[in-house]
Scaffold this motif. Structure first.
Motif, PDB file in Angstrom:
ATOM      1  N   TYR A   5       0.821  -1.208   0.000  1.00  0.00           N
ATOM      2  CA  TYR A   5       0.000   0.000   0.000  1.00  0.00           C
ATOM      3  C   TYR A   5       0.859   1.264   0.000  1.00  0.00           C
ATOM      4  O   TYR A   5       0.446   2.286  -0.540  1.00  0.00           O
ATOM      5  CB  TYR A   5      -0.981  -0.011   1.179  1.00  0.00           C
ATOM      6  N   SER A  30      -8.814   1.482  -6.366  1.00  0.00           N
ATOM      7  CA  SER A  30      -9.668   0.991  -5.283  1.00  0.00           C
ATOM      8  C   SER A  30     -10.727   0.029  -5.800  1.00  0.00           C
ATOM      9  O   SER A  30     -11.074  -0.940  -5.130  1.00  0.00           O
ATOM     10  CB  SER A  30     -10.307   2.148  -4.524  1.00  0.00           C
ATOM     11  N   LEU A  33      -8.883  -3.335  -6.486  1.00  0.00           N
ATOM     12  CA  LEU A  33      -8.549  -4.000  -5.224  1.00  0.00           C
ATOM     13  C   LEU A  33      -9.795  -4.505  -4.506  1.00  0.00           C
ATOM     14  O   LEU A  33      -9.759  -5.555  -3.871  1.00  0.00           O
ATOM     15  CB  LEU A  33      -7.753  -3.064  -4.323  1.00  0.00           C
ATOM     16  N   SER A  34     -10.912  -3.779  -4.628  1.00  0.00           N
ATOM     17  CA  SER A  34     -12.161  -4.234  -4.009  1.00  0.00           C
ATOM     18  C   SER A  34     -12.692  -5.493  -4.682  1.00  0.00           C
ATOM     19  O   SER A  34     -13.373  -6.289  -4.048  1.00  0.00           O
ATOM     20  CB  SER A  34     -13.217  -3.137  -4.081  1.00  0.00           C
ATOM     21  N   ASN A  39     -14.043  -5.455   0.689  1.00  0.00           N
ATOM     22  CA  ASN A  39     -14.205  -4.004   0.666  1.00  0.00           C
ATOM     23  C   ASN A  39     -13.676  -3.350   1.931  1.00  0.00           C
ATOM     24  O   ASN A  39     -13.087  -2.273   1.879  1.00  0.00           O
ATOM     25  CB  ASN A  39     -15.672  -3.623   0.473  1.00  0.00           C
ATOM     26  N   VAL A  42      -9.926  -2.929   1.810  1.00  0.00           N
ATOM     27  CA  VAL A  42      -9.517  -1.867   0.891  1.00  0.00           C
ATOM     28  C   VAL A  42      -9.771  -0.496   1.517  1.00  0.00           C
ATOM     29  O   VAL A  42      -8.926   0.399   1.443  1.00  0.00           O
ATOM     30  CB  VAL A  42     -10.227  -2.003  -0.471  1.00  0.00           C
ATOM     31  N   CYS A  43     -10.920  -0.328   2.159  1.00  0.00           N
ATOM     32  CA  CYS A  43     -11.222   0.952   2.815  1.00  0.00           C
ATOM     33  C   CYS A  43     -10.216   1.251   3.913  1.00  0.00           C
ATOM     34  O   CYS A  43      -9.704   2.367   4.020  1.00  0.00           O
ATOM     35  CB  CYS A  43     -12.635   0.949   3.380  1.00  0.00           C
ATOM     36  N   PHE A  46      -6.788   1.909   2.237  1.00  0.00           N
ATOM     37  CA  PHE A  46      -6.710   3.113   1.420  1.00  0.00           C
ATOM     38  C   PHE A  46      -6.763   4.389   2.247  1.00  0.00           C
ATOM     39  O   PHE A  46      -6.379   5.446   1.757  1.00  0.00           O
ATOM     40  CB  PHE A  46      -7.821   3.122   0.368  1.00  0.00           C
TER      41      PHE A  46
END
Length: 72
Positions: A5, A30, A33-34, A39, A42-43, A46
Motif C-alpha cells: 500500500y 480501489s 482492489l475491491s 471491501n 480496501v477501505c 486506502f
C-alpha cells in the motif's frame, strides 16, 4: 507489512500534478482492489493512502474545512 500500500500511495501520489488523472487512478485502483480483496480491507488500507496524498498535495486543510463546514 509488505509495503504494497505504500508503493501504491507513492505511485498514485506521483499523479497529483494532474488532478483528474489522479482521481481516475485512485478510483480505478480501489475498484480493482475491491474486486480482489474484501471491501473493508480496501477501505482500511486506502485511508492512509488518501491521507498521505492529501498531506503531500497540501489539501489536508481543505479536507478538514469541508468536514467542519458540514456540521456533522
Amino acid at each position: 507489512m509488505g509495503g504494497f500500500y505504500t508503493w501504491v500511495a507513492w505511485r498514485i501520489a506521483s499523479l497529483l500534478c494532474r488532478p483528474r488523472l489522479f482521481l481516475f487512478v485512485a478510483m480505478l485502483t480501489s475498484a480493482v482492489l475491491s474486486a480482489i480483496l474484501a471491501n473493508d480491507i480496501v477501505c482500511l488500507a486506502f485511508m492512509p493512502v488518501l491521507i498521505f496524498t492529501a498531506v503531500e498535495s497540501r489539501l489536508l486543510g481543505l479536507v478538514f474545512s469541508t468536514r467542519t463546514g458540514s456540521g456533522q
